[in-house]
Design an enzyme around this catalytic site. Structure first.
Site, PDB file in Angstrom:
ATOM      1  N   HIS A 182       0.836  -1.205   0.000  1.00 42.46           N
ATOM      2  CA  HIS A 182       0.000   0.000   0.000  1.00 42.46           C
ATOM      3  C   HIS A 182       0.872   1.256   0.000  1.00 42.46           C
ATOM      4  O   HIS A 182       0.585   2.233  -0.697  1.00 42.46           O
ATOM      5  CB  HIS A 182      -0.908   0.024   1.244  1.00 42.46           C
ATOM      6  N   LYS A 212     -18.761  -5.921  10.405  1.00 42.60           N
ATOM      7  CA  LYS A 212     -17.606  -6.795  10.170  1.00 42.60           C
ATOM      8  C   LYS A 212     -16.459  -6.298  11.019  1.00 42.60           C
ATOM      9  O   LYS A 212     -16.059  -5.150  10.912  1.00 42.60           O
ATOM     10  CB  LYS A 212     -17.214  -6.707   8.674  1.00 42.60           C
ATOM     11  N   ARG A 250      -2.566  -6.118  -8.430  1.00 42.54           N
ATOM     12  CA  ARG A 250      -1.501  -7.113  -8.271  1.00 42.54           C
ATOM     13  C   ARG A 250      -1.594  -8.215  -9.308  1.00 42.54           C
ATOM     14  O   ARG A 250      -0.603  -8.763  -9.742  1.00 42.54           O
ATOM     15  CB  ARG A 250      -1.591  -7.769  -6.884  1.00 42.54           C
ATOM     16  N   SER A 303      -2.790  -8.026   2.793  1.00 37.19           N
ATOM     17  CA  SER A 303      -3.138  -7.853   4.206  1.00 37.19           C
ATOM     18  C   SER A 303      -3.532  -9.188   4.822  1.00 37.19           C
ATOM     19  O   SER A 303      -3.195  -9.466   5.971  1.00 37.19           O
ATOM     20  CB  SER A 303      -4.295  -6.871   4.344  1.00 37.19           C
TER      21      SER A 303
HETATM   22  P1  ADP Z   1      -9.819  -3.990  -0.088  1.00 36.01           P
HETATM   23  O1  ADP Z   1     -10.400  -4.709   1.083  1.00 36.01           O
HETATM   24  O2  ADP Z   1     -10.615  -2.828  -0.553  1.00 36.01           O
HETATM   25  O3  ADP Z   1      -9.339  -4.859  -1.221  1.00 36.01           O
HETATM   26  P2  ADP Z   1      -7.062  -3.712   0.740  1.00 36.01           P
HETATM   27  O4  ADP Z   1      -6.676  -2.985   1.974  1.00 36.01           O
HETATM   28  O5  ADP Z   1      -6.827  -5.184   0.709  1.00 36.01           O
HETATM   29  O6  ADP Z   1      -8.550  -3.298   0.527  1.00 36.01           O
HETATM   30  O7  ADP Z   1      -6.334  -3.067  -0.519  1.00 36.01           O
HETATM   31  C1  ADP Z   1      -6.495  -1.736  -0.894  1.00 36.01           C
HETATM   32  C2  ADP Z   1      -5.927  -1.501  -2.289  1.00 36.01           C
HETATM   33  O8  ADP Z   1      -4.523  -1.754  -2.286  1.00 36.01           O
HETATM   34  C3  ADP Z   1      -6.500  -2.424  -3.356  1.00 36.01           C
HETATM   35  O9  ADP Z   1      -6.589  -1.694  -4.565  1.00 36.01           O
HETATM   36  C4  ADP Z   1      -5.476  -3.520  -3.492  1.00 36.01           C
HETATM   37  O10 ADP Z   1      -5.492  -4.103  -4.768  1.00 36.01           O
HETATM   38  C5  ADP Z   1      -4.201  -2.714  -3.275  1.00 36.01           C
HETATM   39  N1  ADP Z   1      -3.100  -3.542  -2.789  1.00 36.01           N
HETATM   40  C6  ADP Z   1      -3.094  -4.404  -1.759  1.00 36.01           C
HETATM   41  N2  ADP Z   1      -1.879  -4.987  -1.605  1.00 36.01           N
HETATM   42  C7  ADP Z   1      -1.097  -4.475  -2.586  1.00 36.01           C
HETATM   43  C8  ADP Z   1       0.268  -4.689  -3.003  1.00 36.01           C
HETATM   44  N3  ADP Z   1       1.066  -5.574  -2.389  1.00 36.01           N
HETATM   45  N4  ADP Z   1       0.727  -3.979  -4.065  1.00 36.01           N
HETATM   46  C9  ADP Z   1      -0.095  -3.100  -4.698  1.00 36.01           C
HETATM   47  N5  ADP Z   1      -1.375  -2.871  -4.380  1.00 36.01           N
HETATM   48  C10 ADP Z   1      -1.875  -3.540  -3.340  1.00 36.01           C
END
Ligand code: ADP
Length: 154
Positions: free
Chosen positions: A19, A43, A91, A129
């Protein structure tokens, strides 16, 4: 000229170096990034929301980055913070399938909201995450995957 503001929504449970990479690269494109920690009262989160917000703020101290938490619809929140853009990271094809429909819906809500995708940096692509959470639950040190100190979350 209007400031170019991008809204970066996500669960950020926790916020990872993947992120962080998206935000740092987006700072070359936008005047300000607003990171929105989306949460749903039905949630429960794993990591504490307030601590996560503070840790993200600390990560970007001195940079034009704001951090908020929200429960509203993402597109509504983006408009509310004055963003013209929604920022998301991609990703893999699974992300693409999901993001594709969401971005169409968000454009239906507001034709002026453009979603901008940044392709993940290869070294950070495997970080998610959910994997970081799983490692943490089983007692593995996750400091390699997060851009702030683990102490800030505990
Ligand atoms: P959500 O629950 O909305 O998917 P996340 O917190 O998992 O939220 O992710 C937020 C954003 O960051 C999403 O667009 C996701 O694709 C992106 N993201 C998550 N991990 C990575 C990473 N390792 N590299 C690039 N983008 C990422």
């Amino acid at each position: 000229m209007n400031k170019k503001i991008a809204f970066f929504p996500g669960s950020f449970d926790p916020f990872t170096k993947g992120h962080q990479d998206i935000v740092l690269r987006a700072l070359n494109l936008f005047d300000e990034i607003v990171i929105g920690i989306g949460h749903n009262s039905n949630k429960s989160r794993y990591f504490n929301l307030e601590k996560m917000q503070k840790s993200i703020e600390k990560t970007f101290i001195g940079k034009p980055v704001k951090v908020i938490s929200y429960t509203d619809l993402t597109a509504n929140m983006a408009l509310q913070v004055g963003a013209q853009f929604i920022l998301r990271g991609l990703r893999n094809t699974t992300d693409f399938e999901y993001e594709n429909s969401i971005s169409q819906v968000n454009r239906n809500i507001s034709g002026s909201l453009e979603t901008i995708f940044l392709i993940t940096s290869p070294s950070l692509a495997p970080i998610s995450s959910s994997i970081v959470r799983e490692l943490y639950k089983f007692g593995t040190n996750i400091e390699d995957y997060i851009p702030y100190s683990l102490k800030d979350l505990e």
